[in-house]
Design a protein around this motif. Structure first.
Motif: not given
Length: 455
Positions: A333, A337, A348-350, A352, A386, A388, A390
């Motif tokens: 994370d 970033s 945008r960084v996500e 999970d 972006a 993502e 997960w």
């Protein structure tokens, strides 16, 4: 390539074989046109030819293996048994060619013989130790009873269907020339039952039509078993295929490591090392001028101090390129970033993730996103992106999306191709979806290889 799945069975556009992806529009539904399609007749021909081929294979295999086994009490049994297995391998090549021609089934050749020593003894030992040889023998034994069954079923259903479908025609011919009352269903000394009135003839033809329409699908189901046998027994084994993949992946890993070492050496030589050499020279000159011209010496020391800061920054950047400290300390994370903050467009960084993957997988994920974001900065002409990340079961998923011009292609020998090879080396997959005009969506899938959460 890691972007490809499975093994192709198609033979190209317009072949009519399974796996053909070209779209054709037909007025008749598949169920009505199946009896007249070339594919159906090729599959029926495969079943017809399968019986004599099965007899030949079974006779050869049983005779030669029995002879070789019986002669094992003498030295002659070994070469006879090796010749039997070699012949079965040859018949296997013939069967792969027959399946390719009539079924459109492309099966790769099995793994070659591994000769540990030259000469006849080395060849016989390689044949007897080869799993492909024994699978070919097993195919020769199993193909015969299956070919008898499929031949009997296919020929009888096919003949029965066409005979009943065309019954109105030959019912009209035979009574005229042979004096028959119709198709006899039953007869004894006192009773005879014939199909000789229009209603019975129409029902017979209708039943024949149903059998005729069902025959291609029945034959297709029968040849499905042949496909499984040819693919499973005459192709390369999963273990051999996996060994080849691992050998290829090992080569990719070695090449990648060598390239990384050359890059680090080049960066050190052209960057920090050159600056440190210049710094040493400047400090030497400042030392000489210290007594004669202290003010000039102070200026030179100040310039050297600036060179030290620049060299330290280059060393930090180089260390970050090897393995960033933020990734080790704080995980994906924070590391992603940090990479996103250096991109030329807003990102945008996500992330999970309830726990961290293995450190090696974590590092590969970091450098994958880093390279993809560099591509966004250099080539995408995007205004936003972006990232993502997960987890799905035992796989780590990451996706980078941008709204740029698109057109990225992993098969064009670009950096994406090299990235796909790196992921493939650890059983990863790279999927690129980048139509012209955008947007670009690149998805990477990596093995998780659990590691407990620390820190």
């Amino acid at each position: 390539m890691a972007t490809e799945y499975g093994q192709g069975y198609g033979l190209g556009s317009g072949s009519g074989f399974p796996g053909h992806t070209g779209e054709r529009h037909h007025r008749l539904p598949a169920g009505l046109r199946a009896p007249f399609e070339a594919r159906s007749w090729r599959e029926f021909g495969y079943v017809l030819v399968g019986l004599p081929v099965g007899i030949l294979l079974f006779t050869y295999a049983v005779t030669m293996v029995s002879l070789g086994a019986g002669l094992l009490v003498t030295f002659l049994g070994v070469p006879v048994l090796a010749a039997a297995l070699a012949g079965c391998r040859g018949f296997g090549a013939m069967e792969r060619a027959r399946a390719r021609a009539l079924l459109g089934l492309r099966v790769s050749e099995p793994e070659p013989l591994r000769l540990k020593k030259q000469g006849a003894m080395g060849w016989m030992g390689a044949v007897l130790k080869s799993g492909a040889s024994w699978r070919s023998l097993l195919y020769a034994v199993l193909q015969f009873p299956w070919s008898v069954f499929s031949f009997v079923v296919a020929v009888n259903v096919w003949a029965f269907g066409w005979a009943m479908l065309t019954y109105p025609l030959w019912f009209w011919v035979f009574p005229m020339y042979a004096g028959q009352d119709g198709l006899q269903l039953y007869g004894d000394e006192t009773h005879r039952v014939y199909l000789d009135n229009p209603f019975e003839i129409a029902v017979t033809a209708l039943v024949g039509l149903l059998f005729t329409l069902a025959t291609p699908w029945l034959v297709r189901a029968l040849t499905t078993v042949d496909r499984v046998m040819v693919h499973g027994l005459l192709g390369p084994s999963r273990l051999a295929t996996r060994v080849v993949e691992l050998e290829s992946d090992r080569g990719v890993v070695v090449d990648t490591a060598a390239a990384d070492l050359r890059r680090i050496e080049r960066d050190l030589h052209d960057g920090a090392q050159a600056r440190l050499v210049n710094l040493a020279m400047d400090l030497g000159l400042a030392k000489e001028k210290l007594k004669e011209d202290p003010r000039a010496a102070a200026v030179m020391v100040g310039e050297a101090h600036g060179e030290v800061k620049t060299a330290l920054q280059e060393l930090r950047d180089l260390a970050r390129g090897i393995h960033p400290a933020v990734l080790t300390d704080r995980g994906l994370d924070a590391a992603l970033s940090s990479v996103a903050s250096r991109c030329t467009v807003p990102v945008r960084v996500e992330v999970d993730l309830a726990e961290r993957p293995a450190s090696a997988i974590e590092g590969i994920a970091y450098f994958t996103v880093s390279e993809l974001l560099q591509n966004v900065s250099k080539h995408a002409r995007a205004t936003s992106a972006a990232v993502e990340v997960w987890r799905v079961e035992n796989r780590l998923m990451l996706q980078v999306v941008d709204n740029g011009v698109g057109g990225a292609d992993a098969s064009a020998g670009s950096g994406l191709a090299g990235l796909a090879e790196r992921l493939d080396a650890v059983d990863g997959i790279l999927v690129v979806d980048s139509p012209a005009g955008g947007p670009t969506r690149i998805t990477a899938e990596l093995p998780w290889r659990n590691e407990p959460l620390t820190g």
